[in-house]
Design an enzyme around this catalytic site. Structure first.
Site, PDB file in Angstrom:
ATOM      1  N   ASP A 213      -6.078   5.480 -10.325  1.00 47.87           N
ATOM      2  CA  ASP A 213      -6.863   4.122  -9.935  1.00 47.87           C
ATOM      3  C   ASP A 213      -8.759   4.316  -9.798  1.00 47.87           C
ATOM      4  O   ASP A 213      -9.322   3.153 -10.393  1.00 47.87           O
ATOM      5  CB  ASP A 213      -7.308   3.152  -8.913  1.00 47.87           C
ATOM      6  CG  ASP A 213      -7.394   3.961  -7.540  1.00 47.87           C
ATOM      7  OD1 ASP A 213      -7.500   4.715  -7.433  1.00 47.87           O
ATOM      8  OD2 ASP A 213      -7.363   2.802  -6.591  1.00 47.87           O
TER       9      ASP A 213
ATOM     10  N   GLU B  59       0.326  -0.873   0.347  1.00 46.95           N
ATOM     11  CA  GLU B  59      -0.217  -0.253  -0.459  1.00 46.95           C
ATOM     12  C   GLU B  59       0.920   1.204  -0.297  1.00 46.95           C
ATOM     13  O   GLU B  59       0.404   2.626  -0.514  1.00 46.95           O
ATOM     14  CB  GLU B  59      -0.629  -0.573   1.209  1.00 46.95           C
ATOM     15  CG  GLU B  59      -2.292  -1.128   1.046  1.00 46.95           C
ATOM     16  CD  GLU B  59      -3.397  -0.482  -0.090  1.00 46.95           C
ATOM     17  OE1 GLU B  59      -3.677   1.011  -0.151  1.00 46.95           O
ATOM     18  OE2 GLU B  59      -3.666  -1.434  -0.290  1.00 46.95           O
TER      19      GLU B  59
ATOM     20  N   THR C 177      -6.741   8.183  -1.904  1.00 48.24           N
ATOM     21  CA  THR C 177      -6.263   7.256  -1.124  1.00 48.24           C
ATOM     22  C   THR C 177      -5.509   7.398   0.177  1.00 48.24           C
ATOM     23  O   THR C 177      -4.959   8.612  -0.475  1.00 48.24           O
ATOM     24  CB  THR C 177      -5.603   5.751  -2.119  1.00 48.24           C
ATOM     25  OG1 THR C 177      -6.349   5.900  -3.335  1.00 48.24           O
ATOM     26  CG2 THR C 177      -4.935   4.665  -0.802  1.00 48.24           C
TER      27      THR C 177
END
Length: 267
Positions: free
Chosen positions: A71, A53, A76
């Protein structure tokens, strides 16, 4: 969830106290029998996920992380890759605000609700990323991220894996799958991947061989990853298949793997 495509030039090495340090390879390992929820194994699980991650083993350094990685899931952020487009970041901020009204992220709740399910930044730019980083310095928000991770990802994955009769490695395989794919039942979500795997192999709770079942689960997952993001690296599956090929069902250290071209080791 975050799909980082990170590279580095050096091996990242850390030690985890409480884990076995004997041998490498299947024949040299003596599984300690601890499940993923044991303190040392849980710490190890967070480190492996963080290597995917956030490109680090220091998962605690990621509370303030936030970016749009392109994405299709918006921003994120945080220790597990909460996303503005996948509902979990919204509910994290809602739950945190319920206990800490007036926090630095509360004013963005209307915008977070509006962009939920999309990759839009409308109403979030330009201040949301700075607000996230600032709030992540507060112990209460760090604790909120931990609690959200455990309630929606770690806890459900471990409990489901335990019911399926899986070892620590199998529990981690489920956990990483839920982090990346989400807990839904669609063909590219965790529930759908598990269902498809169980059509081809039985888990131990149904009398099957764990290594055979996990090998099938990982291949079904790789197919789901390629369906979601055809151009993305599937290092997460490759690393877990490496552990499986070593016969390391206990997920015991020393542990070595490669993620997006970067080698890692936990001694």
């Amino acid at each position: 969830m975050k799909r980082a495509l990170l590279t580095a030039l050096c091996v990242v090495v850390v030690a985890v106290s409480g884990c076995s340090s004997s041998g490498t390879g299947a024949s040299a390992r003596e599984p300690d029998g601890a499940g993923l929820a044991s303190p040392a194994k849980k710490e190890l699980a967070q480190q492996i996920v963080a290597s995917a991650e956030n490109g680090t083993l220091d998962w605690r350094s990621a509370y303030g992380y936030i970016e749009d990685i392109g994405d299709g899931q918006g921003y994120t952020a945080g220790i597990i890759g909460f996303c503005t487009g996948t509902h979990d970041l919204l509910t994290l901020v809602e739950d945190y605000t319920a206990g800490h009204p007036g926090n630095g992220l509360a004013r963005y709740l209307p915008a977070l609700r509006a962009v939920d399910g999309t990759d839009s930044h409308e109403g979030l730019d330009p201040g949301f990323t700075a607000a996230w980083k600032a709030e992540a310095k507060r112990p209460a928000f760090r604790a909120a991220q931990d609690a959200k991770r455990d309630a929606e990802y770690f806890g459900p994955a471990v409990r489901r894996a335990e019911r399926d009769g899986l070892s620590a490695l199998g529990q981690f395989v489920y956990y990483d799958a839920i982090v990346y794919h989400g807990p839904g039942d669609g063909p590219t979500s965790f529930g759908g991947i598990r269902a498809a795997a169980m059509e081809r192999a039985d888990p131990p709770a149904r009398g099957g061989d764990e290594e055979e079942y996990l090998a099938v689960f990982l291949e079904v997952r790789r197919t789901a990853m390629n369906r979601l993001h055809p151009a993305h690296d599937t290092s997460r599956v490759t690393a877990q298949r490496h552990f499986l090929d070593e016969g390391n069902l206990g997920l015991d250290t020393p542990l070595e793997w490669e993620m997006y071209g970067t080698p890692y080791k936990v001694a």
